[in-house]
Design a protein around this motif. Sequence first.
Motif, PDB file in Angstrom:
ATOM      1  N   PRO A 128       0.800  -1.230   0.000  1.00  0.00           N
ATOM      2  CA  PRO A 128       0.000   0.000   0.000  1.00  0.00           C
ATOM      3  C   PRO A 128       0.832   1.279   0.000  1.00  0.00           C
ATOM      4  O   PRO A 128       0.337   2.327  -0.394  1.00  0.00           O
ATOM      5  CB  PRO A 128      -0.840  -0.119   1.271  1.00  0.00           C
ATOM      6  N   LEU A 129       2.097   1.217   0.436  1.00  0.00           N
ATOM      7  CA  LEU A 129       2.947   2.409   0.420  1.00  0.00           C
ATOM      8  C   LEU A 129       3.969   2.383  -0.711  1.00  0.00           C
ATOM      9  O   LEU A 129       4.893   3.205  -0.744  1.00  0.00           O
ATOM     10  CB  LEU A 129       3.678   2.577   1.753  1.00  0.00           C
ATOM     11  N   PRO A 175      13.787   4.022  14.198  1.00  0.00           N
ATOM     12  CA  PRO A 175      14.048   2.936  13.258  1.00  0.00           C
ATOM     13  C   PRO A 175      12.892   1.943  13.132  1.00  0.00           C
ATOM     14  O   PRO A 175      12.585   1.479  12.030  1.00  0.00           O
ATOM     15  CB  PRO A 175      15.304   2.266  13.827  1.00  0.00           C
ATOM     16  N   LEU A 176      12.235   1.614  14.248  1.00  0.00           N
ATOM     17  CA  LEU A 176      11.094   0.704  14.162  1.00  0.00           C
ATOM     18  C   LEU A 176       9.940   1.347  13.398  1.00  0.00           C
ATOM     19  O   LEU A 176       9.285   0.692  12.585  1.00  0.00           O
ATOM     20  CB  LEU A 176      10.635   0.288  15.557  1.00  0.00           C
ATOM     21  N   ALA A 177       9.683   2.626  13.652  1.00  0.00           N
ATOM     22  CA  ALA A 177       8.604   3.307  12.943  1.00  0.00           C
ATOM     23  C   ALA A 177       8.836   3.264  11.437  1.00  0.00           C
ATOM     24  O   ALA A 177       7.915   2.983  10.651  1.00  0.00           O
ATOM     25  CB  ALA A 177       8.493   4.752  13.431  1.00  0.00           C
ATOM     26  N   ALA A 178      10.066   3.534  11.012  1.00  0.00           N
ATOM     27  CA  ALA A 178      10.378   3.488   9.588  1.00  0.00           C
ATOM     28  C   ALA A 178      10.325   2.056   9.060  1.00  0.00           C
ATOM     29  O   ALA A 178       9.902   1.816   7.913  1.00  0.00           O
ATOM     30  CB  ALA A 178      11.757   4.088   9.335  1.00  0.00           C
ATOM     31  N   HIS A 179      10.745   1.101   9.878  1.00  0.00           N
ATOM     32  CA  HIS A 179      10.688  -0.311   9.491  1.00  0.00           C
ATOM     33  C   HIS A 179       9.254  -0.730   9.165  1.00  0.00           C
ATOM     34  O   HIS A 179       9.007  -1.451   8.191  1.00  0.00           O
ATOM     35  CB  HIS A 179      11.249  -1.164  10.630  1.00  0.00           C
ATOM     36  N   GLY A 219       8.360   0.478   5.854  1.00  0.00           N
ATOM     37  CA  GLY A 219       9.013  -0.367   4.866  1.00  0.00           C
ATOM     38  C   GLY A 219       8.282  -1.681   4.661  1.00  0.00           C
ATOM     39  O   GLY A 219       8.166  -2.168   3.524  1.00  0.00           O
ATOM     40  N   LEU A 220       7.781  -2.287   5.735  1.00  0.00           N
ATOM     41  CA  LEU A 220       7.003  -3.521   5.607  1.00  0.00           C
ATOM     42  C   LEU A 220       5.749  -3.302   4.763  1.00  0.00           C
ATOM     43  O   LEU A 220       5.261  -4.232   4.117  1.00  0.00           O
ATOM     44  CB  LEU A 220       6.615  -4.040   6.990  1.00  0.00           C
ATOM     45  N   LEU A 221       5.240  -2.073   4.769  1.00  0.00           N
ATOM     46  CA  LEU A 221       4.040  -1.744   3.992  1.00  0.00           C
ATOM     47  C   LEU A 221       4.369  -1.304   2.567  1.00  0.00           C
ATOM     48  O   LEU A 221       3.466  -0.928   1.823  1.00  0.00           O
ATOM     49  CB  LEU A 221       3.252  -0.650   4.709  1.00  0.00           C
ATOM     50  N   GLY A 222       5.646  -1.360   2.191  1.00  0.00           N
ATOM     51  CA  GLY A 222       6.001  -1.129   0.795  1.00  0.00           C
ATOM     52  C   GLY A 222       6.778   0.122   0.498  1.00  0.00           C
ATOM     53  O   GLY A 222       7.213   0.319  -0.641  1.00  0.00           O
ATOM     54  N   ALA A 223       6.984   1.013   1.480  1.00  0.00           N
ATOM     55  CA  ALA A 223       7.731   2.240   1.217  1.00  0.00           C
ATOM     56  C   ALA A 223       9.213   1.929   1.045  1.00  0.00           C
ATOM     57  O   ALA A 223       9.737   0.961   1.603  1.00  0.00           O
ATOM     58  CB  ALA A 223       7.547   3.237   2.359  1.00  0.00           C
ATOM     59  N   GLY A 255      16.489  -4.363   4.882  1.00  0.00           N
ATOM     60  CA  GLY A 255      15.805  -3.898   3.693  1.00  0.00           C
ATOM     61  C   GLY A 255      15.910  -2.406   3.432  1.00  0.00           C
ATOM     62  O   GLY A 255      15.478  -1.927   2.379  1.00  0.00           O
ATOM     63  N   LYS A 256      16.471  -1.660   4.377  1.00  0.00           N
ATOM     64  CA  LYS A 256      16.606  -0.215   4.167  1.00  0.00           C
ATOM     65  C   LYS A 256      17.884   0.088   3.386  1.00  0.00           C
ATOM     66  O   LYS A 256      18.894  -0.596   3.537  1.00  0.00           O
ATOM     67  CB  LYS A 256      16.660   0.520   5.514  1.00  0.00           C
ATOM     68  N   LYS A 257      17.823   1.123   2.575  1.00  0.00           N
ATOM     69  CA  LYS A 257      19.033   1.654   1.970  1.00  0.00           C
ATOM     70  C   LYS A 257      19.695   2.594   2.978  1.00  0.00           C
ATOM     71  O   LYS A 257      19.068   3.014   3.952  1.00  0.00           O
ATOM     72  CB  LYS A 257      18.704   2.400   0.686  1.00  0.00           C
ATOM     73  N   ALA A 258      20.956   2.924   2.749  1.00  0.00           N
ATOM     74  CA  ALA A 258      21.657   3.810   3.677  1.00  0.00           C
ATOM     75  C   ALA A 258      22.469   4.834   2.906  1.00  0.00           C
ATOM     76  O   ALA A 258      23.085   4.516   1.886  1.00  0.00           O
ATOM     77  CB  ALA A 258      22.569   3.009   4.600  1.00  0.00           C
ATOM     78  N   VAL A 259      22.457   6.064   3.403  1.00  0.00           N
ATOM     79  CA  VAL A 259      23.264   7.147   2.870  1.00  0.00           C
ATOM     80  C   VAL A 259      23.995   7.793   4.040  1.00  0.00           C
ATOM     81  O   VAL A 259      23.367   8.148   5.034  1.00  0.00           O
ATOM     82  CB  VAL A 259      22.400   8.196   2.140  1.00  0.00           C
ATOM     83  N   GLU A 260      25.310   7.923   3.927  1.00  0.00           N
ATOM     84  CA  GLU A 260      26.084   8.538   4.997  1.00  0.00           C
ATOM     85  C   GLU A 260      26.071  10.052   4.844  1.00  0.00           C
ATOM     86  O   GLU A 260      26.406  10.580   3.781  1.00  0.00           O
ATOM     87  CB  GLU A 260      27.511   7.997   5.001  1.00  0.00           C
TER      88      GLU A 260
END
Length: 579
Positions: free
Chosen positions: A284-285, A300-304, A307-311, A344-349
């Motif tokens: 859905p996201l 981090p959990l909130a963003a996770h 991510g589980l919802l597709g963002a 599953g997250k990407k990372a940018v320093e």
Amino acid sequence: MATPATSAVARTAGPLDGLRFEGSGPPAAADALVAEHLRLLGARPDGGSGGRFTVTGRDVGEVSARTTWGETATDEATAQAATGIMAVHGRRDGAPRGLAVDYAATAAGVLAVQGLLAGLLAQVRGDGYIAQVEVSAERAGLLTVSQYLAAAGAEEGEAAELAPGGPPFRSVDGTVFELETLDPGVWAAFWRTLGAPEEAIRRGWRPFQFRYATACAPFPQVLHETVRASTWEQLRHAARSSGAEVCLLGSLAQRAAEYDGAAPWELTPHDARYVPRPAADGGPLAGFTVLEAGRRIQAPLAAHVLGLLGAEVIRIEPPGGDPLRGMPPACSGISARWLALNRGKKAVEVDIKSASDRERLREMAAGADVFLHNWAPGKATQLGLDHEHLAAANPALVYAYTSGWAGRLTDAPMGTDFMVQARTGVSEAVRPAGEPPAPSLMTLLDVLGGLLGAEAMLAGLLLRERTGRGVRVDSSLLGAADVLTAPARALAAQGLDPRRPAGFRRPLRTTDGWIALADHCAIPYDVSDLPTDRALERMRERGLPAVPVVTDLADLLFSGSISRDAHGAPAVPTPWSFA
């Protein structure tokens, strides 16, 4: 995607304004919470009662959600037993203990509202494939212990001992308090002021530091003895001189007296021109981008969850990467706990101390849908990365801040999980009568705060989708504490005893383990001389719901619902079922 920001502030609006909801069917795990949150988000109750909630409206169609207990559990007590919550909460005491608050059901209710908001977002974006959402308290419970479960299934052992022990502390004049510092130098200075032995100070730091990860803190007993030989005034002086923070254990009655009735999150919309984009495949996201500058657990959990919802979630990490990636125990060289929140997250320093990197971050935010952080109060403004700074380039941004106190308490200590538990009466609510109040060393509020933060961001995205406005979203650990303790706090406000009776949710010892009975069941007889299997048979013969208590989280790895990610780390199942 967005036009330049304006100074106009829109009328406060709810993402569910103009929508109706109706309850139906038999009661379920989190009816009251789901109904309350739907009302707070602007939906109007339209009669009916029960565990299935259906939201309807002209522009959103119809989406329904329900909560269940799960395949094994029949109520809160059995859900806590089956998912490892009792095991984690009981580590400080050396035996499984049930939380006297309805933690699994509360998490399930928040997840159900998240599922409803995600389904409504999909409908508004023109993808009406989500019509029904289901969340079980068992899956919610697994999500709340996911970090502990990941560590239990790692390739190596814990870096800190799993053994009984930990705060709170008691002074010579009977004052019970929580201590907090994130700095080993401050820790040492506090104890030196009190005259504690150097060896005990050195040995005590690691278990104290790791208590967030292990849910126990077996530091040397002499540190407790040092505190018990000191007055409260001496302890306050030691805290002031060292830079540590101490917080008295507050009661539910005290929290009820000061409670301001605020919702667990705040949505502040402002004028923007947002052109909705069509839905994409992948959840859905799908098609939304989330920038997350989060530390530890809550953000981090909130963003996770998003991510589980597709963002697509992009973590903003310091130069060299997030140091918690190396926190033991590891799977394929990466912290299992870190993976539980960040896989599953990407990372940018990004070096936020650098003006050029801060400008790069503003440019990234100009193309994002959500920016999330949990920096210390005032830091975003100091860096030029607060809401008004990022909205100047992207007025339609959903800017989210997950904090400790949301600025609602003027005398608040450091906004960490255990300090918020101490200050708000959670330490009283989680323990039944007959046990001294004590904050749980399970990170109850970091996790629930993260779930509420995700709920708020979903609400912000839906509000933007329905109105075209940009939104600032604020959530907090204080909001999580108020949600978790709401039933007990209401009793305290009426002058009634808010605590559950002595022995409440205390599992029963067998010859080879533990069993837990449903909350409504009276204990019929002693089962300490029976093996677990036989004790369960006896209970079921008498029609008493009972389950074995998970005492080793590694046992859950063979339950069939736990998978392994690309690094070999345990991964709990997605909490929602969509149809």
